[in-house]
Write a protein that holds these residues in place. Structure first.
Motif, PDB file in Angstrom:
ATOM      1  N   PRO A 186       0.809  -1.215   0.000  1.00 42.56           N
ATOM      2  CA  PRO A 186       0.000   0.000   0.000  1.00 42.56           C
ATOM      3  C   PRO A 186       0.848   1.274   0.000  1.00 42.56           C
ATOM      4  O   PRO A 186       0.455   2.301  -0.565  1.00 42.56           O
ATOM      5  CB  PRO A 186      -0.821  -0.123   1.287  1.00 42.56           C
ATOM      6  N   ARG A 187       2.023   1.211   0.638  1.00 46.84           N
ATOM      7  CA  ARG A 187       2.911   2.382   0.691  1.00 46.84           C
ATOM      8  C   ARG A 187       4.322   1.877   1.006  1.00 46.84           C
ATOM      9  O   ARG A 187       4.532   0.706   1.314  1.00 46.84           O
ATOM     10  CB  ARG A 187       2.408   3.355   1.784  1.00 46.84           C
ATOM     11  N   LYS A 188       5.291   2.764   0.949  1.00 48.78           N
ATOM     12  CA  LYS A 188       6.684   2.394   1.223  1.00 48.78           C
ATOM     13  C   LYS A 188       6.821   1.829   2.635  1.00 48.78           C
ATOM     14  O   LYS A 188       6.026   2.141   3.526  1.00 48.78           O
ATOM     15  CB  LYS A 188       7.595   3.608   1.052  1.00 48.78           C
ATOM     16  N   PHE A 189       7.875   1.034   2.846  1.00 48.31           N
ATOM     17  CA  PHE A 189       8.025   0.305   4.101  1.00 48.31           C
ATOM     18  C   PHE A 189       9.487   0.332   4.520  1.00 48.31           C
ATOM     19  O   PHE A 189      10.377  -0.085   3.769  1.00 48.31           O
ATOM     20  CB  PHE A 189       7.562  -1.149   3.922  1.00 48.31           C
ATOM     21  N   LYS A 190       9.745   0.821   5.741  1.00 44.54           N
ATOM     22  CA  LYS A 190      11.111   1.047   6.196  1.00 44.54           C
ATOM     23  C   LYS A 190      11.403   0.269   7.478  1.00 44.54           C
ATOM     24  O   LYS A 190      10.601   0.273   8.407  1.00 44.54           O
ATOM     25  CB  LYS A 190      11.342   2.542   6.427  1.00 44.54           C
ATOM     26  N   ILE A 191      12.572  -0.377   7.506  1.00 41.50           N
ATOM     27  CA  ILE A 191      12.995  -1.203   8.635  1.00 41.50           C
ATOM     28  C   ILE A 191      14.339  -0.698   9.143  1.00 41.50           C
ATOM     29  O   ILE A 191      15.238  -0.412   8.353  1.00 41.50           O
ATOM     30  CB  ILE A 191      13.117  -2.687   8.227  1.00 41.50           C
ATOM     31  N   ALA A 192      14.484  -0.599  10.466  1.00 47.20           N
ATOM     32  CA  ALA A 192      15.763  -0.257  11.088  1.00 47.20           C
ATOM     33  C   ALA A 192      16.042  -1.263  12.193  1.00 47.20           C
ATOM     34  O   ALA A 192      15.132  -1.717  12.890  1.00 47.20           O
ATOM     35  CB  ALA A 192      15.725   1.159  11.661  1.00 47.20           C
ATOM     36  N   GLY A 227       4.652   0.056  13.281  1.00 44.94           N
ATOM     37  CA  GLY A 227       3.727   1.174  13.132  1.00 44.94           C
ATOM     38  C   GLY A 227       4.298   2.537  13.442  1.00 44.94           C
ATOM     39  O   GLY A 227       3.537   3.466  13.705  1.00 44.94           O
ATOM     40  N   GLY A 228       5.623   2.691  13.373  1.00 46.53           N
ATOM     41  CA  GLY A 228       6.199   4.008  13.562  1.00 46.53           C
ATOM     42  C   GLY A 228       6.274   4.761  12.249  1.00 46.53           C
ATOM     43  O   GLY A 228       6.263   4.169  11.168  1.00 46.53           O
ATOM     44  N   GLY A 229       6.346   6.075  12.336  1.00 44.66           N
ATOM     45  CA  GLY A 229       6.472   6.882  11.123  1.00 44.66           C
ATOM     46  C   GLY A 229       6.221   8.339  11.405  1.00 44.66           C
ATOM     47  O   GLY A 229       5.632   8.709  12.433  1.00 44.66           O
ATOM     48  N   MET A 230       6.684   9.191  10.515  1.00 44.56           N
ATOM     49  CA  MET A 230       6.519  10.636  10.675  1.00 44.56           C
ATOM     50  C   MET A 230       5.466  11.151   9.704  1.00 44.56           C
ATOM     51  O   MET A 230       4.340  10.689   9.727  1.00 44.56           O
ATOM     52  CB  MET A 230       7.875  11.319  10.498  1.00 44.56           C
ATOM     53  N   GLY A 231       5.791  12.105   8.854  1.00 42.67           N
ATOM     54  CA  GLY A 231       4.824  12.618   7.900  1.00 42.67           C
ATOM     55  C   GLY A 231       3.694  13.388   8.559  1.00 42.67           C
ATOM     56  O   GLY A 231       3.862  14.005   9.608  1.00 42.67           O
ATOM     57  N   ARG A 232       2.529  13.322   7.953  1.00 40.95           N
ATOM     58  CA  ARG A 232       1.387  14.104   8.427  1.00 40.95           C
ATOM     59  C   ARG A 232       0.896  13.642   9.799  1.00 40.95           C
ATOM     60  O   ARG A 232       0.313  14.424  10.546  1.00 40.95           O
ATOM     61  CB  ARG A 232       0.235  14.006   7.419  1.00 40.95           C
ATOM     62  N   THR A 233       1.111  12.380  10.095  1.00 38.68           N
ATOM     63  CA  THR A 233       0.661  11.828  11.374  1.00 38.68           C
ATOM     64  C   THR A 233       1.838  11.151  12.055  1.00 38.68           C
ATOM     65  O   THR A 233       2.068   9.955  11.871  1.00 38.68           O
ATOM     66  CB  THR A 233      -0.479  10.808  11.156  1.00 38.68           C
ATOM     67  N   ILE A 274       1.659   1.814   7.299  1.00 43.35           N
ATOM     68  CA  ILE A 274       1.262   0.816   8.293  1.00 43.35           C
ATOM     69  C   ILE A 274       0.908   1.459   9.626  1.00 43.35           C
ATOM     70  O   ILE A 274       0.090   0.930  10.384  1.00 43.35           O
ATOM     71  CB  ILE A 274       2.364  -0.255   8.471  1.00 43.35           C
ATOM     72  N   LYS A 275       1.449   2.630   9.922  1.00 46.09           N
ATOM     73  CA  LYS A 275       1.138   3.290  11.189  1.00 46.09           C
ATOM     74  C   LYS A 275      -0.365   3.581  11.300  1.00 46.09           C
ATOM     75  O   LYS A 275      -0.940   3.524  12.396  1.00 46.09           O
ATOM     76  CB  LYS A 275       1.936   4.588  11.322  1.00 46.09           C
ATOM     77  N   ILE A 276      -1.000   3.909  10.162  1.00 41.05           N
ATOM     78  CA  ILE A 276      -2.438   4.198  10.170  1.00 41.05           C
ATOM     79  C   ILE A 276      -3.232   2.925  10.442  1.00 41.05           C
ATOM     80  O   ILE A 276      -4.209   2.926  11.210  1.00 41.05           O
ATOM     81  CB  ILE A 276      -2.865   4.835   8.844  1.00 41.05           C
ATOM     82  N   LEU A 277      -2.798   1.827   9.850  1.00 39.98           N
ATOM     83  CA  LEU A 277      -3.481   0.545  10.080  1.00 39.98           C
ATOM     84  C   LEU A 277      -3.343   0.125  11.539  1.00 39.98           C
ATOM     85  O   LEU A 277      -4.325  -0.302  12.173  1.00 39.98           O
ATOM     86  CB  LEU A 277      -2.894  -0.526   9.157  1.00 39.98           C
ATOM     87  N   VAL A 278      -2.136   0.239  12.086  1.00 42.12           N
ATOM     88  CA  VAL A 278      -1.909  -0.155  13.474  1.00 42.12           C
ATOM     89  C   VAL A 278      -2.719   0.728  14.420  1.00 42.12           C
ATOM     90  O   VAL A 278      -3.319   0.247  15.393  1.00 42.12           O
ATOM     91  CB  VAL A 278      -0.403  -0.097  13.816  1.00 42.12           C
ATOM     92  N   LYS A 279      -2.742   2.026  14.133  1.00 37.88           N
ATOM     93  CA  LYS A 279      -3.502   2.946  14.991  1.00 37.88           C
ATOM     94  C   LYS A 279      -5.000   2.644  14.929  1.00 37.88           C
ATOM     95  O   LYS A 279      -5.702   2.680  15.948  1.00 37.88           O
ATOM     96  CB  LYS A 279      -3.240   4.391  14.563  1.00 37.88           C
ATOM     97  N   ALA A 280      -5.487   2.326  13.744  1.00 34.82           N
ATOM     98  CA  ALA A 280      -6.925   2.085  13.572  1.00 34.82           C
ATOM     99  C   ALA A 280      -7.358   0.740  14.141  1.00 34.82           C
ATOM    100  O   ALA A 280      -8.432   0.621  14.749  1.00 34.82           O
ATOM    101  CB  ALA A 280      -7.293   2.173  12.087  1.00 34.82           C
ATOM    102  N   GLU A 281      -6.534  -0.283  13.951  1.00 35.56           N
ATOM    103  CA  GLU A 281      -6.942  -1.643  14.318  1.00 35.56           C
ATOM    104  C   GLU A 281      -6.414  -2.096  15.674  1.00 35.56           C
ATOM    105  O   GLU A 281      -6.998  -2.972  16.311  1.00 35.56           O
ATOM    106  CB  GLU A 281      -6.485  -2.627  13.233  1.00 35.56           C
ATOM    107  N   GLY A 282      -5.265  -1.543  16.095  1.00 35.38           N
ATOM    108  CA  GLY A 282      -4.725  -1.874  17.405  1.00 35.38           C
ATOM    109  C   GLY A 282      -4.511  -3.365  17.602  1.00 35.38           C
ATOM    110  O   GLY A 282      -3.840  -4.026  16.814  1.00 35.38           O
TER     111      GLY A 282
END
Length: 595
Positions: A186-192, A227-233, A274-282
């Motif tokens: 659905p969108r880019k995916f970053k791993i550290a 589910g971490g990330g910056m951007g708009r949220t 994925i942060k939006i999915l995690v926040k929405a679905e928990g």
């Protein structure tokens, strides 16, 4: 460093050859622009505000001196726009008050990539061939896929490290590269991934953050954040597994990404991470991941379980390099030598304190080369500078260096007995600014000077603040401060996680800037990862340096017992800093001091 196998080398060369074929078909009109665009993006070729931009992957931040020299060659011979394109860009920049746009540069990013801003697409295939000659590429530095996997720049050498994460990062790189199921997420995916107690890779701000840990039985495994990330949220990651056996990490990531791929939103790109999915679905998302993981391991045979033999094979590439031929000097003699040199040269003493870190091997040190200075944007390095870095890497660091999250370069294999010699060479090259983790060691994206997405320019703001804070005594007095600057809400400059964050915004077609305070990236200095809070209405570019000065003046007035900036801010709260920042709009801080 990891040594590419014959398969790895052939894979990269074939990808370069494939790009050349696609480029030639596009040039001949056999591929439409809309057809060529997704193909070039898969190899890191964007088109930005004025010209193409190439993003080169640097897996877990490691670069050899040979790779630096090829990057220098690309900067020198290819990072040059067509004359008409550059003239038009300068005309537009001049209207915004800027007089130059640097060429023949590379730019180090916060995600351990290297970018070039001016290479014409017509020369892109030649550049791909050059990169392939030293096992480099731009694969998966763009697109809705698993991006370049990043790590701690001190991986394998840090004194606070529990286990070296590089072998795992390399195994994950091989697993994720062109993974057919995850090529169109659905969108880019970053791993550290980190293996130390201090988080020097900002793992909580990634789609997945991995921490190597040991359980009560002493077994090695991972704490997994998702589910971490910056951007708009801006959302820090949440722990989904407190402990996962190390050999199951690929199976578990397969479950994490598979559930995201299944349920992540594709109707709105701003809500697709994925942060939006995690926040929405928990918990529902967590439960689905665990169910998918169970299916993979128990019913599908756990095909990606890592055998000990494979970990051993990859780990063999990450043994310390041979340091034969270096002078053998006793620890006592080295301590005496460094103490005497520091007493004789206060700048060397500052550099030792700021730019030199301890090492697992007590006879070695990790040294940061900082070239953040007036007239040069954070993260930028010219072709000549890249060649000089390569020479220093060969001379002092066994041919290996690391790109850092803070847009610097670290030498991981420096003998303590050679520190003064390295300092002398680095100072001559302009790489010895003793400012690591201080205010002028800021993070900044290229911003509106280059990026088509940016609302405002980052580089002039970074320059104005750097110009105001040139006094090393003042910088030392202010102490460690993370200043992060982004030209737009996409947060490539990680403004959300800065103790002080600056965000470019658009107001009626003009450049303005929001200031945030109290952000943290999750390091020991900053504490838990948290997004900063906006201190007031946006400020003009001319007001920003005065706002920063007012905020820092408030810190000086309120700090107690040698507190650093973030500790004072957390103790007293945001209100006095917010008041000072907004007051600076009416009365510039430097004018008030002069009065």
């Amino acid at each position: 460093m990891y040594q590419y196998t014959d398969f790895d080398k052939q894979f990269v060369k074939l990808r370069a050859a494939q790009h050349r074929d696609q480029l030639e078909r596009w040039q001949a009109g056999k591929l439409a622009d809309d057809e060529f665009r997704p193909l070039r993006l898969q190899n890191g070729w964007y088109v930005q505000r004025y010209a193409p931009m190439l993003r080169v992957a640097v897996p877990y931040g490691e670069l050899s001196s040979a790779q630096f020299r090829v990057l220098a060659k690309i900067a020198r011979e290819y990072d040059e726009p067509e004359a008409e394109v550059y003239a038009e860009a300068l005309k537009i920049q001049g209207a915004m008050g800027s007089t130059q746009l640097p060429t023949h540069y590379a730019h180090f990013t916060t995600r351990q990539n290297v970018q070039f801003n001016w290479i014409p697409l017509s020369k892109s295939a030649d550049v791909m061939d050059l990169l392939a000659s030293v096992n480099m590429h731009g694969i998966q530095t763009s697109g809705n896929c698993i991006r370049n996997i990043t790590s701690d720049e001190r991986a394998g050498i840090a004194v606070d490290e529990l286990a070296d994460p590089r072998a795992f990062a390399e195994i994950l790189r091989q697993w994720s590269t062109l993974h057919p199921e995850f090529a169109f997420l659905p969108r880019k995916f970053k791993i550290a991934i980190i293996g130390a107690t201090e988080d020097r890779a900002a793992t909580a701000w990634h789609d997945v953050g991995l921490h190597l840990i040991k359980n009560e039985a002493g077994e090695l495994g991972f704490r997994v954040l998702v589910g971490g990330g910056m951007g708009r949220t801006p959302i820090p990651g949440t722990v989904i597994r407190e402990f996962l056996p190390w050999n199951q990490i690929m199976n578990y990531l397969e479950a994490v990404v598979r559930v995201y791929n299944r349920y992540g939103r594709r109707d709105n790109m701003y809500k697709a991470r994925i942060k939006i999915l995690v926040k929405a679905e928990g918990q529902r998302y967590f439960d689905d991941v665990e169910a998918e993981f169970k299916q993979i391991v128990e019913h599908d045979g756990g095909q990606h379980t890592i055998p000990q033999s494979e970990l051993d094979r990859v780990s063999a590439s990450f043994v310390p390099p041979s340091l034969a031929g270096r002078p053998v000097v006793s620890a006592e003699a080295v301590d005496t030598q460094l103490r005497q040199a520091a007493d004789a040269d206060p700048l060397f003493a500052r550099w030792l304190a700021r730019n030199v870190a301890p090492h697992k091997n007590p006879s070695l040190r990790a040294v940061t080369l900082s070239f953040k200075r007036l007239g040069q944007a954070p993260g930028d390095a010219s072709a000549d500078q890249l060649d000089t870095i390569a020479d220093l890497v060969d001379r002092f660091s066994a041919g290996e260096a690391r790109v850092t999250h803070d847009q610097n370069v670290l030498l991981p294999w420096v003998s303590a007995s050679q520190l003064h010699e390295l300092y002398t060479a680095a100072r001559a090259a302009g790489f010895a600014s003793p400012n690591v983790h201080l205010l002028t060691d800021m993070i900044a994206c290229p911003g509106g000077d280059f990026c088509a997405l940016a609302n405002a320019r980052s580089i002039p703001i970074a320059e104005a603040i750097t110009e105001r804070y040139q006094d090393l005594d003042e910088l030392d007095d202010l102490g460690e401060i993370d200043l992060h600057i982004s030209g737009c809400i996409n947060s490539c400059g990680h403004h959300h996680s800065g103790h002080i964050g600056i965000l470019g915004v658009d107001k009626d077609g003009k450049e303005w800037y929001q200031v945030t305070l109290g952000g943290a990236d999750g390091s020991d200095l900053s504490g838990a990862a948290v997004a900063g809070k906006v201190v007031g209405p946006s400020f003009s570019a001319a007001e920003v340096p005065d706002v920063i000065e007012a905020v820092l003046g408030t810190y000086r007035d309120l700090r107690e017992n040698g507190e650093n900036f973030i500790s004072t801010l957390r103790r007293v709260g945001l209100d006095p800093f917010k008041a000072a920042a907004n007051a600076a709009r009416a009365v510039p801080a430097h004018a008030a001091v002069a009065a």
